[in-house]
Design an enzyme around this catalytic site. Structure first.
Site, mmCIF file in Angstrom:
data_model
loop_
_atom_site.group_PDB
_atom_site.id
_atom_site.type_symbol
_atom_site.label_atom_id
_atom_site.label_comp_id
_atom_site.label_asym_id
_atom_site.label_seq_id
_atom_site.Cartn_x
_atom_site.Cartn_y
_atom_site.Cartn_z
ATOM 1 N N ASP A 1 -1.114 -14.693 30.640
ATOM 2 C CA ASP A 1 -2.375 -15.069 31.293
ATOM 3 C C ASP A 1 -3.564 -14.473 30.531
ATOM 4 O OD1 ASP A 1 -2.281 -16.830 33.416
ATOM 5 O OD2 ASP A 1 -1.714 -15.300 34.885
ATOM 6 N N LYS B 1 3.298 -25.052 37.440
ATOM 7 C CA LYS B 1 3.715 -24.323 36.233
ATOM 8 C C LYS B 1 5.220 -24.495 35.997
ATOM 9 C CE LYS B 1 -0.202 -21.298 36.765
ATOM 10 N NZ LYS B 1 -0.757 -20.106 37.404
ATOM 11 N N GLN C 1 0.671 -14.652 40.176
ATOM 12 C CA GLN C 1 -0.297 -15.603 40.729
ATOM 13 C C GLN C 1 -1.321 -14.868 41.599
ATOM 14 O OE1 GLN C 1 -0.413 -19.034 39.994
ATOM 15 N NE2 GLN C 1 -2.386 -18.839 41.015
#
Ligand code: NAD
Length: 286
Positions: free
Chosen positions: A119, A52, A96
């Site tokens: 997200d 990322k 994460q």
């Protein structure tokens, strides 16, 4: 049979994002800034966060990775998230997953300011998605929709079987395919007549995490097959000692398909670009 090439499409979409970012910079609007929280030292999580960071660099975003030891308390992690929520220079925040067992993932997801939840896991974004309103879509289903659109694949009136009902892939994928006017069936671990259902499907989206689960007898001639799965399978012939396998028996299924995604190089790169698109959107909304 045509390959749906996630590497090629993600490259094209990232080039477009870079142009938009350059324009924002010229206009004096802020540079998009993505923050990622990484707890512990799980190998796969470190790889994903590293990827990322690399993507951010490629499209011209700022990126910050906040690393914490695996024994950070839930309260301390929540406090770190609040700091980012209140930091105007940061547009998007991802945590994460998975997190260590002592941390409640639901609580963490719900603490992220939903306007920075790139997200798309916050209940507010899930609800907006359900109603078809502007929101951040979860990156994997979003990336798959972008891939279908890039290849101008007609979805209206088609039957679509989604295998898997997770919050991050299966459930949102089924809602988005419904919004693309498919007739959607969701299958899961308790589904009894799965083969009967996949054999009838115009589109099969496999997201269950069982390597090479979908066999050629399970799909009809001309089907469109999207393979979300990524599993590490022991492979002595590979220098790494493993190879990546999707949920589809690609060698035998692909000759029957009109379109199919490979693993790697299909859904994976599209997921990564989905996150970049959401982060750009976060700045545009400001
Ligand atoms: P998950 O484990 O949360 O969910 C798996 C789902 O599959 C469950 O809903 C379960 O009911 C269903 N399932 C399990 N066994 C089944 C069976 N025999 N028949 C039918 N359904 C069954 O997994 P997830 O997070 O949704 O991920 C699924 C796969 O996709 C994994 O391999 C994961 O690594 C991969 N993934 C890839 C990307 C990407 O960018 N390519 C992104 C996310 C997940």
């Amino acid at each position: 049979m045509q390959i749906l090439d996630g590497n090629l499409v993600s490259k094209a979409l990232k080039a477009n994002i870079k142009i938009e970012v350059d324009n924002l910079k010229i206009q004096g609007v802020k540079t998009p800034h993505l923050a990622a929280i990484l707890v512990g030292a799980d190998g796969a999580s470190m790889t994903y966060v590293g990827a990322k960071e690399k993507d951010c660099k490629e499209v011209g975003f700022d990126s910050t990775v906040l690393r914490f030891d695996a024994d950070i308390s839930e309260n301390d992690l929540l406090a770190e998230i609040e700091k980012i929520n209140n930091n105007d220079s940061i547009d998007g925040l991802i945590v994460q997953l998975p997190l260590p067992k002592h941390i409640n993932e639901k609580k963490i997801t719900e603490t992220i300011n939903w306007k920075k939840d790139v997200d798309g896991f916050h209940p507010m974004n899930v609800g907006l998605m359900f109603k078809g309103l502007p929101c951040y879509l979860p990156a994997t289903p979003f990336g798959i929709i972008k891939l279908l659109e890039y290849y101008q694949i007609e979805t209206a009136g088609k039957s679509c079987v989604v295998i898997g009902r997770s919050d991050i892939v299966g459930k949102p994928m089924s809602i988005l395919m419904l919004q693309k006017n498919c007739t959607v069936t969701i299958c899961h671990s308790k589904t009894k007549n799965l083969t009967e259902l996949t054999q009838q499907a115009d589109i099969v989206i496999a997201a269950l995490g069982i390597p090479e689960f979908l066999k050629k007898e399970m799909v009809k001639e001309g089907a469109i097959v999207i393979d979300v799965g990524i599993s590490r399978v022991n492979d002595a012939s590979s220098a790494k000692g493993y190879s990546l396998k999707g949920d589809v028996d690609f060698a035998n299924v692909s000759p029957k398909c009109s379109y199919i995604t490979p693993v790697p190089g299909g859904v994976g790169p599209m997921t990564r670009v989905g996150l970049m698109l959401n982060t750009l959107e976060a700045v545009k909304r400001k």
